[in-house]
Design a protein around this motif. Structure first.
Motif, PDB file in Angstrom:
ATOM      1  N   GLY A  63      -5.372  22.627   9.294  1.00  0.00           N
ATOM      2  CA  GLY A  63      -5.068  23.805   8.396  1.00  0.00           C
ATOM      3  C   GLY A  63      -5.513  24.363   7.239  1.00  0.00           C
ATOM      4  O   GLY A  63      -5.061  25.443   6.837  1.00  0.00           O
ATOM      5  N   GLN A  64      -6.267  23.501   6.991  1.00  0.00           N
ATOM      6  CA  GLN A  64      -7.154  23.697   5.545  1.00  0.00           C
ATOM      7  C   GLN A  64      -8.498  24.595   5.916  1.00  0.00           C
ATOM      8  O   GLN A  64      -8.972  24.591   6.771  1.00  0.00           O
ATOM      9  N   ASP A  65      -9.094  25.364   4.608  1.00  0.00           N
ATOM     10  CA  ASP A  65     -10.156  25.759   4.783  1.00  0.00           C
ATOM     11  C   ASP A  65     -11.355  25.146   4.218  1.00  0.00           C
ATOM     12  O   ASP A  65     -12.448  25.311   4.326  1.00  0.00           O
ATOM     13  N   ALA A  66     -10.869  23.977   3.474  1.00  0.00           N
ATOM     14  CA  ALA A  66     -12.010  23.425   2.654  1.00  0.00           C
ATOM     15  C   ALA A  66     -11.390  22.037   2.127  1.00  0.00           C
ATOM     16  O   ALA A  66     -10.189  21.877   1.956  1.00  0.00           O
ATOM     17  N   VAL A  67     -12.198  21.036   2.031  1.00  0.00           N
ATOM     18  CA  VAL A  67     -11.800  19.647   1.438  1.00  0.00           C
ATOM     19  C   VAL A  67     -12.673  19.254   0.448  1.00  0.00           C
ATOM     20  O   VAL A  67     -13.820  19.469   0.215  1.00  0.00           O
ATOM     21  N   ILE A  68     -11.889  18.907  -0.776  1.00  0.00           N
ATOM     22  CA  ILE A  68     -12.746  18.355  -2.060  1.00  0.00           C
ATOM     23  C   ILE A  68     -12.314  16.873  -1.895  1.00  0.00           C
ATOM     24  O   ILE A  68     -11.164  16.564  -2.071  1.00  0.00           O
ATOM     25  N   LEU A  69     -13.223  15.965  -1.942  1.00  0.00           N
ATOM     26  CA  LEU A  69     -12.994  14.445  -1.648  1.00  0.00           C
ATOM     27  C   LEU A  69     -13.432  13.696  -2.986  1.00  0.00           C
ATOM     28  O   LEU A  69     -14.459  13.691  -3.432  1.00  0.00           O
ATOM     29  N   THR A  70     -12.397  13.316  -3.871  1.00  0.00           N
ATOM     30  CA  THR A  70     -12.825  12.508  -5.140  1.00  0.00           C
ATOM     31  C   THR A  70     -12.139  11.180  -4.885  1.00  0.00           C
ATOM     32  O   THR A  70     -12.174  10.570  -6.012  1.00  0.00           O
ATOM     33  N   ALA A  71     -11.467  10.799  -3.797  1.00  0.00           N
ATOM     34  CA  ALA A  71     -10.678   9.581  -3.586  1.00  0.00           C
ATOM     35  C   ALA A  71     -11.816   7.978  -4.120  1.00  0.00           C
ATOM     36  O   ALA A  71     -12.915   8.368  -3.808  1.00  0.00           O
ATOM     37  N   SER A  72     -11.272   7.493  -5.222  1.00  0.00           N
ATOM     38  CA  SER A  72     -11.908   6.249  -5.604  1.00  0.00           C
ATOM     39  C   SER A  72     -10.965   5.172  -5.690  1.00  0.00           C
ATOM     40  O   SER A  72      -9.706   5.595  -5.734  1.00  0.00           O
ATOM     41  N   ALA A  73     -11.520   3.936  -5.887  1.00  0.00           N
ATOM     42  CA  ALA A  73     -10.695   2.730  -6.407  1.00  0.00           C
ATOM     43  C   ALA A  73     -10.481   2.610  -7.910  1.00  0.00           C
ATOM     44  O   ALA A  73     -11.323   3.199  -8.577  1.00  0.00           O
ATOM     45  N   THR A  74      -9.217   2.400  -8.191  1.00  0.00           N
ATOM     46  CA  THR A  74      -9.072   1.980  -9.780  1.00  0.00           C
ATOM     47  C   THR A  74      -9.580   0.883 -10.287  1.00  0.00           C
ATOM     48  O   THR A  74      -9.604   0.598 -11.372  1.00  0.00           O
ATOM     49  N   GLN A  75      -9.725  -0.068  -9.287  1.00  0.00           N
ATOM     50  CA  GLN A  75     -10.316  -1.346  -9.917  1.00  0.00           C
ATOM     51  C   GLN A  75     -11.399  -2.002  -8.808  1.00  0.00           C
ATOM     52  O   GLN A  75     -11.448  -1.593  -7.641  1.00  0.00           O
ATOM     53  N   LEU A  76     -12.464  -2.595  -9.462  1.00  0.00           N
ATOM     54  CA  LEU A  76     -13.516  -3.077  -8.660  1.00  0.00           C
ATOM     55  C   LEU A  76     -13.201  -4.071  -7.536  1.00  0.00           C
ATOM     56  O   LEU A  76     -13.844  -4.095  -6.435  1.00  0.00           O
ATOM     57  N   LYS A  77     -12.053  -4.762  -7.806  1.00  0.00           N
ATOM     58  CA  LYS A  77     -11.616  -5.560  -6.712  1.00  0.00           C
ATOM     59  C   LYS A  77     -11.340  -5.136  -5.202  1.00  0.00           C
ATOM     60  O   LYS A  77     -11.379  -5.793  -4.370  1.00  0.00           O
ATOM     61  N   ALA A  78     -11.177  -3.616  -5.402  1.00  0.00           N
ATOM     62  CA  ALA A  78     -10.985  -2.921  -4.121  1.00  0.00           C
ATOM     63  C   ALA A  78     -12.048  -3.100  -3.329  1.00  0.00           C
ATOM     64  O   ALA A  78     -11.993  -3.010  -2.145  1.00  0.00           O
ATOM     65  N   PHE A  79     -13.332  -3.101  -3.980  1.00  0.00           N
ATOM     66  CA  PHE A  79     -14.593  -3.062  -2.958  1.00  0.00           C
ATOM     67  C   PHE A  79     -15.034  -4.458  -2.567  1.00  0.00           C
ATOM     68  O   PHE A  79     -15.706  -4.625  -1.518  1.00  0.00           O
ATOM     69  N   LYS A  80     -14.362  -5.581  -3.149  1.00  0.00           N
ATOM     70  CA  LYS A  80     -14.462  -6.749  -2.683  1.00  0.00           C
ATOM     71  C   LYS A  80     -13.655  -7.061  -1.543  1.00  0.00           C
ATOM     72  O   LYS A  80     -13.882  -7.744  -0.486  1.00  0.00           O
ATOM     73  N   GLU A  81     -12.518  -6.420  -1.313  1.00  0.00           N
ATOM     74  CA  GLU A  81     -11.474  -6.514  -0.303  1.00  0.00           C
ATOM     75  C   GLU A  81     -12.051  -5.792   0.703  1.00  0.00           C
ATOM     76  O   GLU A  81     -11.902  -6.050   1.963  1.00  0.00           O
ATOM     77  N   ASN A  82     -12.644  -4.242   0.331  1.00  0.00           N
ATOM     78  CA  ASN A  82     -13.130  -3.282   1.369  1.00  0.00           C
ATOM     79  C   ASN A  82     -14.430  -2.735   0.897  1.00  0.00           C
ATOM     80  O   ASN A  82     -14.530  -1.728   0.213  1.00  0.00           O
ATOM     81  N   PRO A  83     -15.663  -3.276   1.210  1.00  0.00           N
ATOM     82  CA  PRO A  83     -16.776  -2.915   0.784  1.00  0.00           C
ATOM     83  C   PRO A  83     -17.260  -1.535   1.304  1.00  0.00           C
ATOM     84  O   PRO A  83     -18.044  -0.733   0.541  1.00  0.00           O
ATOM     85  N   ASN A  84     -16.664  -1.034   2.146  1.00  0.00           N
ATOM     86  CA  ASN A  84     -16.496   0.084   2.733  1.00  0.00           C
ATOM     87  C   ASN A  84     -15.629   1.410   2.241  1.00  0.00           C
ATOM     88  O   ASN A  84     -15.433   2.132   2.978  1.00  0.00           O
ATOM     89  N   TYR A  85     -15.072   0.957   1.070  1.00  0.00           N
ATOM     90  CA  TYR A  85     -14.067   2.024   0.514  1.00  0.00           C
ATOM     91  C   TYR A  85     -14.270   3.360   0.681  1.00  0.00           C
ATOM     92  O   TYR A  85     -13.510   4.058   1.186  1.00  0.00           O
TER      93      TYR A  85
END
Length: 211
Positions: A63-85
């Motif tokens: 139902g949206q017209d546009a998407v703005i994507l800013t999602a990020s992890a707050t800690q670097l360990k998130a990328f060790k748990e999921n390198p494809n964050y």
């Protein structure tokens, strides 16, 4: 315009929500903890969800017209748990946009991702991008490639060092891989991300931002 901001509870995402509302858009603020968004507006809808869950993303995009994507992890360990964050969630967003006929997408990446790595100096390239932040930058590369291959009306924003200063509105945008001022306020990045879905100026471009 109906805009969903994915990763909207704080930082650049929260500022993008405010900017879009100030410009008269109806905004859905999608985040794991949307209650953190300190903002009230009659055109604001908060939606709790997970960037990495297909059903959750589908509900946000429908139902949206546009998407703005800013999602990020707050800690670097998130990328060790999921390198494809970044890339995992971005892939789900792209799938949902295609399924629901949503064309406009602006994505927050970073200076140094993709072909902009050549703009960083030797110390930043070797110490920061290839060592300290190696996993996030590798995944930004994957994320950007997914966006480029999506067939959507996409814009990639590549800011340099982010600051908490006010929006100045005089930032530099370069679609060519050329140097721009090293730092930029999150408020100015938010301004660009909203503009990127309002106009066609930067469609199918990765844009270097500084100011």
């Amino acid at each position: 315009m109906r805009i969903v901001v994915i990763g909207a509870s704080q930082g650049t995402g929260a500022l993008a929500v405010k900017t879009a509302l100030d410009r008269g858009h109806s905004v859905t603020a999608f985040a794991r903890s949307p209650q953190k968004l300190v903002l009230e507006h009659p055109k604001l809808t908060r939606m709790k969800g997970d960037f990495h869950q297909r059903a959750s993303v589908e509900e946000a995009v429908r139902g949206q017209d546009a998407v703005i994507l800013t999602a990020s992890a707050t800690q670097l360990k998130a990328f060790k748990e999921n390198p494809n964050y970044f890339s995992q969630g971005t892939g789900l967003v792209i799938d949902a946009m295609k399924a629901h006929g949503v064309r406009k997408l602006s994505v927050l990446s970073a200076m140094g991702a993709g072909d902009s790595r050549v703009l960083a100096n030797f110390v930043v390239r070797t110490l920061v991008m290839s060592l300290i932040l190696k996993l996030p930058f590798e995944d930004h590369d994957r994320q950007e490639q997914l966006v480029r291959d999506s067939g959507l009306d996409w814009v990639i924003a590549r800011p340099g060092r982010l600051t908490d200063g006010p929006a100045r509105g005089r930032y530099v945008t370069k679609t060519a891989v050329e140097k721009v001022p090293f730092s930029i306020s999150r408020a100015d990045v938010a301004d660009f991300l909203v503009k990127a879905v309002e106009v066609d100026t930067w469609v199918k471009h990765a844009v270097q931002l500084g100011g």
